[in-house]
Scaffold this motif. Structure first.
Motif, mmCIF file in Angstrom:
data_model
loop_
_atom_site.group_PDB
_atom_site.id
_atom_site.type_symbol
_atom_site.label_atom_id
_atom_site.label_comp_id
_atom_site.label_asym_id
_atom_site.label_seq_id
_atom_site.Cartn_x
_atom_site.Cartn_y
_atom_site.Cartn_z
ATOM 1 N N VAL A 87 0.796 -1.233 0.000
ATOM 2 C CA VAL A 87 0.000 0.000 0.000
ATOM 3 C C VAL A 87 0.824 1.276 0.000
ATOM 4 C CG1 VAL A 87 -1.898 -1.107 1.227
ATOM 5 C CG2 VAL A 87 -0.139 0.124 2.509
ATOM 6 N N GLY A 88 2.170 1.145 0.002
ATOM 7 C CA GLY A 88 3.020 2.323 0.164
ATOM 8 C C GLY A 88 2.670 3.465 -0.771
ATOM 9 N N ASP A 89 2.283 3.132 -1.996
ATOM 10 C CA ASP A 89 1.995 4.172 -2.974
ATOM 11 C C ASP A 89 0.855 5.089 -2.513
ATOM 12 O OD1 ASP A 89 2.960 4.608 -5.863
ATOM 13 O OD2 ASP A 89 0.807 4.960 -5.995
ATOM 14 N N PHE A 91 -0.810 4.723 1.032
ATOM 15 C CA PHE A 91 -0.880 4.898 2.471
ATOM 16 C C PHE A 91 0.259 5.776 2.997
ATOM 17 C CE2 PHE A 91 -0.274 3.452 6.855
ATOM 18 C CZ PHE A 91 -1.572 3.404 7.323
ATOM 19 N N ALA A 93 1.601 8.390 1.670
ATOM 20 C CA ALA A 93 1.479 9.831 1.422
ATOM 21 C C ALA A 93 0.845 10.585 2.599
ATOM 22 C CB ALA A 93 0.713 10.070 0.124
ATOM 23 N N ARG A 164 -2.587 1.712 -6.948
ATOM 24 C CA ARG A 164 -1.795 2.869 -7.308
ATOM 25 C C ARG A 164 -2.642 4.110 -7.134
ATOM 26 N NH1 ARG A 164 1.512 3.183 -12.804
ATOM 27 N NH2 ARG A 164 3.234 1.871 -12.139
ATOM 28 N N LEU A 165 -2.056 5.112 -6.503
ATOM 29 C CA LEU A 165 -2.803 6.337 -6.236
ATOM 30 C C LEU A 165 -3.150 7.035 -7.544
ATOM 31 C CD1 LEU A 165 -3.763 8.145 -3.893
ATOM 32 C CD2 LEU A 165 -1.567 9.303 -3.991
ATOM 33 N N THR A 166 -4.437 7.418 -7.699
ATOM 34 C CA THR A 166 -4.799 8.232 -8.862
ATOM 35 C C THR A 166 -5.308 9.600 -8.429
ATOM 36 O OG1 THR A 166 -7.005 7.273 -8.848
ATOM 37 C CG2 THR A 166 -5.409 6.288 -10.346
ATOM 38 N N SER A 167 -5.781 9.703 -7.176
ATOM 39 C CA SER A 167 -6.244 11.010 -6.717
ATOM 40 C C SER A 167 -6.025 11.149 -5.221
ATOM 41 C CB SER A 167 -7.725 11.196 -7.039
ATOM 42 O OG SER A 167 -8.216 12.314 -6.319
ATOM 43 N N ILE A 168 -5.121 12.043 -4.841
ATOM 44 C CA ILE A 168 -4.885 12.285 -3.422
ATOM 45 C C ILE A 168 -6.107 12.965 -2.804
ATOM 46 C CG2 ILE A 168 -3.764 14.531 -3.778
ATOM 47 C CD1 ILE A 168 -2.766 11.988 -1.083
ATOM 48 N N TRP A 169 -6.832 13.735 -3.634
ATOM 49 C CA TRP A 169 -8.024 14.429 -3.097
ATOM 50 C C TRP A 169 -9.090 13.420 -2.707
ATOM 51 C CZ3 TRP A 169 -6.331 18.734 -1.637
ATOM 52 C CH2 TRP A 169 -5.394 19.432 -2.397
ATOM 53 N N PRO B 72 8.363 2.633 -0.902
ATOM 54 C CA PRO B 72 7.794 1.670 0.054
ATOM 55 C C PRO B 72 8.670 0.425 0.218
ATOM 56 C CG PRO B 72 6.140 2.325 -1.557
ATOM 57 C CD PRO B 72 7.421 2.978 -1.973
ATOM 58 N N TYR B 293 2.627 9.665 -10.039
ATOM 59 C CA TYR B 293 1.598 10.532 -9.456
ATOM 60 C C TYR B 293 1.861 10.774 -7.970
ATOM 61 C CZ TYR B 293 -2.830 12.328 -7.781
ATOM 62 O OH TYR B 293 -3.780 13.102 -7.164
#
Lengths: 500, 337
Positions: A87-89, A91, A93, A164-169, B72, B293
């Motif tokens: 989940v690092g990508d 979690f 952030a 994979r993160l696509t939106s931090i918002w 990570p 990203y």
């Protein structure tokens, strides 16, 4: 016990312990900043005394919160490295944001506040108090955003089987965190409110007996107690409202968690809310469970109308099996879980009673706070000796409610660490079993060592913290106000006004 | 420069900030019994770092958190592989933190002796562990194809890693002494200065051994440059201290640290942890990095967050810029039992 069990015990122990410090710190920090603001604006000595006294108790507790927080961050990598890789990508952030945007502010301005009396102008010094207290709230937001993503994964796509993160918002605006954040912050104020009530009540009872009690001091204690009671009452109202919102979301996002919270085995329409169960809630088939229930209420809690159907554990098991499989993958890294059938029902007694204790302890504390408001109206002091010890004991109630709430939330998501969401607003297909999250390269002996060491250390530090808090509480305002220098014996004009 | 490489540099900067800042407060803790003979003197030492040590420690938390977010795989392998050393580090940091806060809260000699012992012990152990795990990242760990450790907890205790542990310890001790020469006055200042001048060269020996080991085992041609800068700056720092230029000496220590850290991480690049079992299993920057990203998000966060941190932490040092001595220490004031 195998590695996974030990790692889970460790996470539970360290997290519950850390979360005894956090709510008091957050609630008290803001109240102390408020007291200092009152002093800044009115110049009244009693507000300064309140700031110094409650501020000292805050610092004693703050230190413990900070040092146990480091363990929280490090143990994701130490004990849950497979989870961290997975989940690092996403979690990592919010966790890094907490450090960079909030924790730096907290620690730096706390240092300025502690040592800055007389060194900074009064206005700047007050601003430091607000900076660190608001940063504690911001910290809570980032951490809860990370936790909420585990309960309800959003803002991602799956690439090579990894989120994979696509939106931090989407992660920061997850409806799960928008509901969890107010609930948690109200919980912090509930803790701080009861803390003020209990300690101030004890002081008032003591002053009541002394005939030469300083009237100014008594007013400060009385003010602290009324402040605590108001804060607690408002916080509990907020807890009820935000808890209802959170519950409705959870019925959609994690139906199994809520079904187990109710020990609801078979679907019901309309569903009744269980207040108290007698018998064996450990079995998902519900034999022998006798429960005192209130009809229609569970339907309302789940959907907002009194007749809707609520799914029970037995109805949910096949749904989960159809979506997420019946057996763990046959992967040697899953240890004894490889190829075994998946048990989708969380530990029923823990979730069932966790939910009830959360509400029960919270409700009791709310009742106590209301009683205090009534008893102390028009600057009266309640007669008799019975109420002060009761108020001191009731400090524990919101702490217990908080602990029960977290245990319920985290145990209720088992056997997953990242929970798959049947809710269409979440990204379905993303989940992780707790069994595959643990660090595969760590030896059980190492893990056990750390559990024992941390538990012993935390136990010893709890004794020290309580000893210091009791000592400062007994010392009252005299123990925290700077002593007046004896006549004509001013040491050097440049002595620090505060030093360790 | 691509984003993963940029973030590798950012992580290096966080470690640099951590070693520079907490380096001296570790040193002050280590020197507590050496330079502080009476309680009042010990309080002077502790109060030189009192307002700032907590903020300094956050650099470690941010270095850890940023590694989690940006790499990570690096975070997961390093922290799980060095499980017990990190446990010891946590215990030390917990003890140290509460010791600073609690030491002055009860006015008895026994209470203070206990917490002093915690401060001293934790201040010695912490930099050793930091040195050990950073060296392990540079010189490699026995990782399998999943990034998990093969073998027991003791595999981390190789000669280069032990040199790394001693190097960070030696640096912190010297750095702390120079810091005290800069921040105190009177007898304590003279003692600190004398200690740094006498012990300076021996304390630098493990640092020198560390950079040469890294350079000879894994270095690039260009990393000779920071290595030489580090050596020259370290010696020049001692020379400036001899001339009573504490501030310049302290700054030169910083330059030397930059040289050492750049040499080490330059030697590590393009890996984040080499596998000592099979080069194919080494963790590299490219493989362990988060998605573009995520790294872009983190870049925005760091672009706003990091300068702000530097400004307000800098301001803290400005607010508490005055040298302190025993005459500034107020009498103890705590509630009586």
């Amino acid at each position: 016990m195998d590695l996974l069990d030990i790692a889970r015990w460790q996470f539970g122990i360290t997290t519950v312990y850390h979360f005894l410090m956090v709510p008091l710190t957050i609630g008290l920090a803001i109240l102390v900043a408020g007291m200092q603001t009152a002093w800044y604006r009115t110049g009244k000595q009693r507000y300064l005394k309140m700031t110094k006294f409650w501020g000292k108790l805050l610092l004693i507790n703050f230190a413990m919160g900070v040092v146990t927080g480091i363990v929280q961050e490090f143990q994701f990598g130490m004990a849950w490295s497979s989870y961290s890789r997975f989940v690092g990508d996403v979690f990592g952030a919010p966790l890094a944001m907490e450090g960079l945007l909030a924790f730096f502010v907290e620690s730096t301005f706390l240092g300025l506040w502690i040592f800055g009396w007389d060194r900074l102008s009064k206005g700047v010094h007050l601003a430091c108090a607000w900076a660190f207290s608001l940063a504690t709230v911001l910290s809570a937001y980032f951490i809860l955003a990370a936790n909420s993503w585990m309960q309800h994964p959003v803002g991602i796509e799956l690439v090579d089987g990894r989120p994979r993160l696509t939106s931090i918002w989407a992660v920061l605006g997850n409806n799960t965190v928008l509901a969890a954040f107010p609930h948690t912050v109200f919980g912090c104020f509930a803790v701080a409110g009861s803390f003020l009530i209990g300690i101030a009540a004890w002081q008032i009872a003591r002053h009541h007996r002394k005939s030469d009690a300083d009237d100014e001091d008594r007013r400060a204690w009385h003010g602290s107690m009324r402040l605590g009671a108001w804060v607690a009452v408002v916080a509990f109202a907020g807890l009820a409202i935000s808890g209802d919102v959170q519950g409705k979301l959870m019925f959609q996002q994690q139906p199994m968690k809520m079904a187990s919270a109710e020990a609801l085995c078979h679907s019901e329409a309309p569903a009744s809310f269980s207040i108290f169960a007698i018998g064996d809630v450990t079995r998902p088939d519900c034999e022998n469970v006798k429960s005192i229930t209130v009809p229609y209420i569970l339907s309302y809690l789940a959907e907002g109308d009194f007749h809707s159907e609520v799914k029970g554990v037995q109805a949910l098991i096949p749904e989960y099996q159809a979506k997420y499989g019946t057996h763990y993958p046959d992967d040697p890294r899953l240890g004894s879980f490889a190829g075994q059938p998946i048990d989708y029902v969380p530990n029923l007694p823990v979730t069932y009673w966790g939910f009830r204790f959360m509400i029960g302890f919270g409700g009791l504390a709310a009742f106590g706070a209301l009683a205090v408001l009534w008893l102390t109206r028009k600057r009266k002091f309640p007669p008799g000796k019975w109420w002060a010890p009761l108020a001191v004991l009731s400090i524990a109630l919101p702490f217990l409610g908080n602990v029960a709430g977290w245990v319920f939330t985290e145990m209720g998501r088992q056997p997953f660490v990242v929970v798959p969401n049947p809710d269409p607003s979440g990204v379905d297909g993303v989940w992780m079993y707790t069994a595959s999250a643990v660090s595969a390269g760590v030896h059980p002996g190492e893990m056990l060592t750390s559990v024992l060491v941390l538990t012993a250390l935390y136990g010893a530090l709890a004794i020290v913290e309580i000893f210091l808090i009791v000592r400062y509480v007994r010392g009252g305002f005299d123990g925290v106000m700077p002593p007046k220098p004896p006549e004509g014996e001013e040491k050097s004009g440049e002595a620090l006004s505060f030093a360790y | 420069m691509d984003l993963p490489t940029f973030w590798f540099c950012v992580i290096v900067l966080f470690w640099l900030g951590y070693l520079f800042l907490e380096g001296f407060d570790f040193g002050v803790g280590m020197l507590l019994p050496v330079l502080g003979r009476r309680n009042e003197e010990r309080r002077v030492l502790i109060n030189t770092i009192g307002p700032v040590w907590d903020g300094n420690e956050v650099w470690l938390i941010v270095a850890g958190g940023a590694t989690f977010a940006a790499f990570p795989g690096w975070y997961a392998s390093l922290f799980s592989t060095a499980y017990l050393p990190f446990l010891v580090l946590l215990v030390a940091l917990i003890g140290r933190g509460v010791a600073f806060e609690y030491r002055g809260k009860v006015d008895t000699a026994r209470w203070r002796r206990t917490w002093d012992a915690v401060i001293v012990l934790a201040s010695w152990i912490s930099p050793m562990i930091v040195g050990l795990v950073l060296s392990a990242s540079v010189f490699g760990l026995p990782l399998n194809e999943h990034g998990d450790r093969v073998g027991g907890w003791w595999t981390i205790f190789t000669l280069p890693n032990v040199i790394g542990a001693l190097a960070v310890c030696g640096f912190s001790l010297l750095h702390g002494a120079v810091f005290l020469a800069l921040k105190t006055e009177g007898e304590i200042r003279e003692r600190a200065r004398r200690f740094a001048l006498r012990a300076g060269v021996p304390l630098l020996l493990p640092v020198i051994a560390l950079v040469f080991t890294a350079q000879l085992l894994e270095g690039e041609t260009w990393t000779w440059v920071p290595l030489v800068i580090a050596l020259v700056a370290a010696l020049a720092g001692l020379a400036r201290l001899y001339r009573w230029r504490d501030g310049q000496a302290f700054a030169l220590q910083g330059v030397a640290l930059v040289g050492v850290v750049v040499t080490l991480f330059g030697a590590l690049w393009p890996n984040v942890i080499p596998s000592t079992l099979d080069p194919a299993w080494s963790l590299s920057i490219a493989e362990t990095a988060s998605s573009p990203y995520t790294l872009t998000v983190m870049t925005w966060v760091a672009a706003f967050g990091a300068p702000a941190v530097l400004i307000y932490q800098g301001w803290t040092y400005w607010v508490f810029r005055k040298r302190i001595g025993t005459q500034h220490i107020p009498p103890a004031h705590v509630p009586s039992a």
